[in-house]
Design a protein around this motif. Structure first.
Motif, PDB file in Angstrom:
ATOM      1  N   ILE A 165       0.834  -1.212   0.000  1.00  0.00           N
ATOM      2  CA  ILE A 165       0.000   0.000   0.000  1.00  0.00           C
ATOM      3  C   ILE A 165       0.864   1.255   0.000  1.00  0.00           C
ATOM      4  O   ILE A 165       0.651   2.176  -0.791  1.00  0.00           O
ATOM      5  N   VAL A 166       1.863   1.282   0.888  1.00  0.00           N
ATOM      6  CA  VAL A 166       2.728   2.458   0.991  1.00  0.00           C
ATOM      7  C   VAL A 166       3.493   2.673  -0.313  1.00  0.00           C
ATOM      8  O   VAL A 166       3.589   3.796  -0.823  1.00  0.00           O
ATOM      9  N   PHE A 167       4.011   1.580  -0.860  1.00  0.00           N
ATOM     10  CA  PHE A 167       4.753   1.680  -2.111  1.00  0.00           C
ATOM     11  C   PHE A 167       3.860   2.197  -3.234  1.00  0.00           C
ATOM     12  O   PHE A 167       4.226   3.122  -3.965  1.00  0.00           O
ATOM     13  N   ALA A 168       2.692   1.603  -3.390  1.00  0.00           N
ATOM     14  CA  ALA A 168       1.788   1.993  -4.470  1.00  0.00           C
ATOM     15  C   ALA A 168       1.378   3.464  -4.350  1.00  0.00           C
ATOM     16  O   ALA A 168       1.311   4.185  -5.357  1.00  0.00           O
ATOM     17  N   CYS A 169       1.120   3.896  -3.131  1.00  0.00           N
ATOM     18  CA  CYS A 169       0.689   5.288  -2.934  1.00  0.00           C
ATOM     19  C   CYS A 169       1.818   6.274  -3.199  1.00  0.00           C
ATOM     20  O   CYS A 169       1.617   7.293  -3.874  1.00  0.00           O
ATOM     21  N   THR A 170       3.010   6.002  -2.673  1.00  0.00           N
ATOM     22  CA  THR A 170       4.105   6.949  -2.877  1.00  0.00           C
ATOM     23  C   THR A 170       4.483   7.046  -4.354  1.00  0.00           C
ATOM     24  O   THR A 170       4.744   8.133  -4.870  1.00  0.00           O
ATOM     25  N   VAL A 171       4.506   5.910  -5.048  1.00  0.00           N
ATOM     26  CA  VAL A 171       4.805   5.938  -6.481  1.00  0.00           C
ATOM     27  C   VAL A 171       3.661   6.618  -7.242  1.00  0.00           C
ATOM     28  O   VAL A 171       3.891   7.382  -8.182  1.00  0.00           O
ATOM     29  N   GLY A 172       2.430   6.363  -6.809  1.00  0.00           N
ATOM     30  CA  GLY A 172       1.289   7.030  -7.434  1.00  0.00           C
ATOM     31  C   GLY A 172       1.344   8.532  -7.267  1.00  0.00           C
ATOM     32  O   GLY A 172       1.062   9.285  -8.221  1.00  0.00           O
ATOM     33  N   PHE A 173       1.716   9.007  -6.076  1.00  0.00           N
ATOM     34  CA  PHE A 173       1.852  10.444  -5.858  1.00  0.00           C
ATOM     35  C   PHE A 173       2.897  11.028  -6.806  1.00  0.00           C
ATOM     36  O   PHE A 173       2.716  12.102  -7.375  1.00  0.00           O
ATOM     37  N   GLN A 174       4.013  10.300  -6.974  1.00  0.00           N
ATOM     38  CA  GLN A 174       5.081  10.780  -7.842  1.00  0.00           C
ATOM     39  C   GLN A 174       4.600  10.891  -9.289  1.00  0.00           C
ATOM     40  O   GLN A 174       4.880  11.869  -9.975  1.00  0.00           O
ATOM     41  N   MET A 175       3.853   9.899  -9.744  1.00  0.00           N
ATOM     42  CA  MET A 175       3.355   9.921 -11.120  1.00  0.00           C
ATOM     43  C   MET A 175       2.349  11.057 -11.320  1.00  0.00           C
ATOM     44  O   MET A 175       2.395  11.779 -12.320  1.00  0.00           O
ATOM     45  N   LEU A 176       1.443  11.227 -10.361  1.00  0.00           N
ATOM     46  CA  LEU A 176       0.462  12.307 -10.457  1.00  0.00           C
ATOM     47  C   LEU A 176       1.144  13.675 -10.377  1.00  0.00           C
ATOM     48  O   LEU A 176       0.697  14.645 -10.993  1.00  0.00           O
ATOM     49  N   GLY A 177       2.241  13.719  -9.625  1.00  0.00           N
ATOM     50  CA  GLY A 177       2.968  14.970  -9.454  1.00  0.00           C
ATOM     51  C   GLY A 177       3.632  15.477 -10.711  1.00  0.00           C
ATOM     52  O   GLY A 177       4.042  16.644 -10.776  1.00  0.00           O
ATOM     53  N   ARG A 178       3.744  14.631 -11.726  1.00  0.00           N
ATOM     54  CA  ARG A 178       4.330  15.083 -12.987  1.00  0.00           C
ATOM     55  C   ARG A 178       3.466  16.155 -13.641  1.00  0.00           C
ATOM     56  O   ARG A 178       3.967  17.017 -14.348  1.00  0.00           O
ATOM     57  N   ARG A 179       2.157  16.082 -13.424  1.00  0.00           N
ATOM     58  CA  ARG A 179       1.237  17.076 -13.996  1.00  0.00           C
ATOM     59  C   ARG A 179       0.786  18.110 -12.966  1.00  0.00           C
ATOM     60  O   ARG A 179       0.514  19.259 -13.325  1.00  0.00           O
ATOM     61  N   ASP A 180       0.692  17.671 -11.726  1.00  0.00           N
ATOM     62  CA  ASP A 180       0.211  18.572 -10.676  1.00  0.00           C
ATOM     63  C   ASP A 180       1.133  18.449  -9.457  1.00  0.00           C
ATOM     64  O   ASP A 180       1.058  17.465  -8.714  1.00  0.00           O
ATOM     65  N   PRO A 181       2.017  19.424  -9.221  1.00  0.00           N
ATOM     66  CA  PRO A 181       2.986  19.356  -8.118  1.00  0.00           C
ATOM     67  C   PRO A 181       2.360  19.212  -6.735  1.00  0.00           C
ATOM     68  O   PRO A 181       3.041  18.830  -5.783  1.00  0.00           O
ATOM     69  N   THR A 182       1.063  19.501  -6.631  1.00  0.00           N
ATOM     70  CA  THR A 182       0.392  19.358  -5.332  1.00  0.00           C
ATOM     71  C   THR A 182       0.536  17.944  -4.782  1.00  0.00           C
ATOM     72  O   THR A 182       0.638  17.742  -3.572  1.00  0.00           O
ATOM     73  N   TRP A 183       0.566  16.953  -5.690  1.00  0.00           N
ATOM     74  CA  TRP A 183       0.629  15.562  -5.263  1.00  0.00           C
ATOM     75  C   TRP A 183       1.958  15.205  -4.590  1.00  0.00           C
ATOM     76  O   TRP A 183       2.027  14.208  -3.868  1.00  0.00           O
ATOM     77  N   VAL A 184       2.982  15.985  -4.841  1.00  0.00           N
ATOM     78  CA  VAL A 184       4.263  15.721  -4.177  1.00  0.00           C
ATOM     79  C   VAL A 184       4.572  16.835  -3.180  1.00  0.00           C
ATOM     80  O   VAL A 184       5.703  17.276  -3.030  1.00  0.00           O
ATOM     81  N   SER A 185       3.531  17.261  -2.492  1.00  0.00           N
ATOM     82  CA  SER A 185       3.678  18.297  -1.473  1.00  0.00           C
ATOM     83  C   SER A 185       3.716  17.664  -0.083  1.00  0.00           C
ATOM     84  O   SER A 185       3.263  16.537   0.121  1.00  0.00           O
ATOM     85  N   ARG A 186       4.260  18.395   0.849  1.00  0.00           N
ATOM     86  CA  ARG A 186       4.297  17.942   2.244  1.00  0.00           C
ATOM     87  C   ARG A 186       2.885  17.759   2.794  1.00  0.00           C
ATOM     88  O   ARG A 186       2.616  16.841   3.573  1.00  0.00           O
ATOM     89  N   ARG A 187       1.965  18.609   2.362  1.00  0.00           N
ATOM     90  CA  ARG A 187       0.588  18.530   2.849  1.00  0.00           C
ATOM     91  C   ARG A 187      -0.056  17.203   2.472  1.00  0.00           C
ATOM     92  O   ARG A 187      -0.712  16.565   3.313  1.00  0.00           O
ATOM     93  N   VAL A 188       0.121  16.773   1.226  1.00  0.00           N
ATOM     94  CA  VAL A 188      -0.475  15.509   0.788  1.00  0.00           C
ATOM     95  C   VAL A 188       0.163  14.336   1.531  1.00  0.00           C
ATOM     96  O   VAL A 188      -0.534  13.399   1.953  1.00  0.00           O
ATOM     97  N   GLN A 189       1.472  14.368   1.703  1.00  0.00           N
ATOM     98  CA  GLN A 189       2.142  13.302   2.445  1.00  0.00           C
ATOM     99  C   GLN A 189       1.634  13.231   3.886  1.00  0.00           C
ATOM    100  O   GLN A 189       1.386  12.147   4.424  1.00  0.00           O
ATOM    101  N   THR A 190       1.458  14.388   4.501  1.00  0.00           N
ATOM    102  CA  THR A 190       0.975  14.420   5.887  1.00  0.00           C
ATOM    103  C   THR A 190      -0.443  13.859   5.978  1.00  0.00           C
ATOM    104  O   THR A 190      -0.774  13.092   6.898  1.00  0.00           O
ATOM    105  N   ARG A 191      -1.285  14.210   5.023  1.00  0.00           N
ATOM    106  CA  ARG A 191      -2.658  13.672   5.013  1.00  0.00           C
ATOM    107  C   ARG A 191      -2.640  12.155   4.830  1.00  0.00           C
ATOM    108  O   ARG A 191      -3.412  11.428   5.473  1.00  0.00           O
TER     109      ARG A 191
END
Length: 204
Positions: A157-183
């Motif tokens: 789960i952790v792996f899939a989510c962190t990699v997913g955030f990275q992929m989504l972050g290519r178009r929208d930097p919000t996904w690789v923000s501290r706020r999203v990680q904290t949530r």
């Protein structure tokens, strides 16, 4: 010695320029000519150091794997033994920050998921998954994980989510923000941890 130093600088410039090109355009569309121009070297110099695009991508992946090792090593150095879950949280935050700032590390993750990229150049995502799994095994042995949350499942789960955030972050930097990680960790920790005492979803 001067020639060796110049060669090292040239290789570093080429790896950095290639990482930028691969991350922005993808492995297939990235042009070796554009990469050499971006690095400020001739095409001949590029082919002297890296005879093929695959060799250049492999060098980027090797550099990205080293950056990943440095990320987790910094977190491990700061963390007390017996705090495996907090170490995992902190490493997730640090990785996310570096993915925003370090084009080489970001390119390693991008190349690993690029269907056009040769499969034998390395797997930085796999290294990240292995480290997550090993850290959660330590948490499990230390009694930090809930019994109904096996380490192997949590790791997936952790792996899939962190990699997913990275992929989504290519178009929208919000996904690789501290706020999203904290949530994300605010949602995860109550479900996997035996006790939330001392655990900080925002990182140490």
């Amino acid at each position: 010695m001067v020639k060796q130093e110049r060669a090292v600088r040239t290789r570093r410039a080429l790896v950095s320029a290639a990482a930028d090109g691969f991350s922005r355009e993808g492995y297939g569309p990235a042009s070796l000519l554009d990469i050499s121009r971006h690095a400020g070297v001739t095409s001949g110099a590029l082919h002297f150091h890296f005879p093929t695009k695959a060799a250049l991508a492999s060098a980027v992946m090797t550099a990205a794997a080293q950056r990943l090792h440095e990320v987790v090593e910094r977190c491990e150095t700061r963390m007390r033994s017996g705090d495996a879950l907090q170490l995992l949280v902190d490493a997730g935050h640090e990785l996310t920050r570096q993915l925003r700032e370090d084009v080489v590390l970001r390119a390693g993750f991008d190349l690993d998921g690029d269907p056009g990229c040769p499969k034998d150049i390395g797997e930085v995502r796999h290294l990240w998954h292995l480290w997550i799994s090993a850290t959660l095994e330590k948490a499990d042995k230390a009694g930090e994980l809930r019994r109904e949350m096996p380490a192997v499942q949590v790791a997936s789960i952790v792996f899939a989510c962190t990699v997913g955030f990275q992929m989504l972050g290519r178009r929208d930097p919000t996904w690789v923000s501290r706020r999203v990680q904290t949530r994300f960790w605010s949602l995860m920790l109550p479900r996997i941890a035996v006790s939330r005492q001392g655990l900080r979803a925002a990182g140490s």
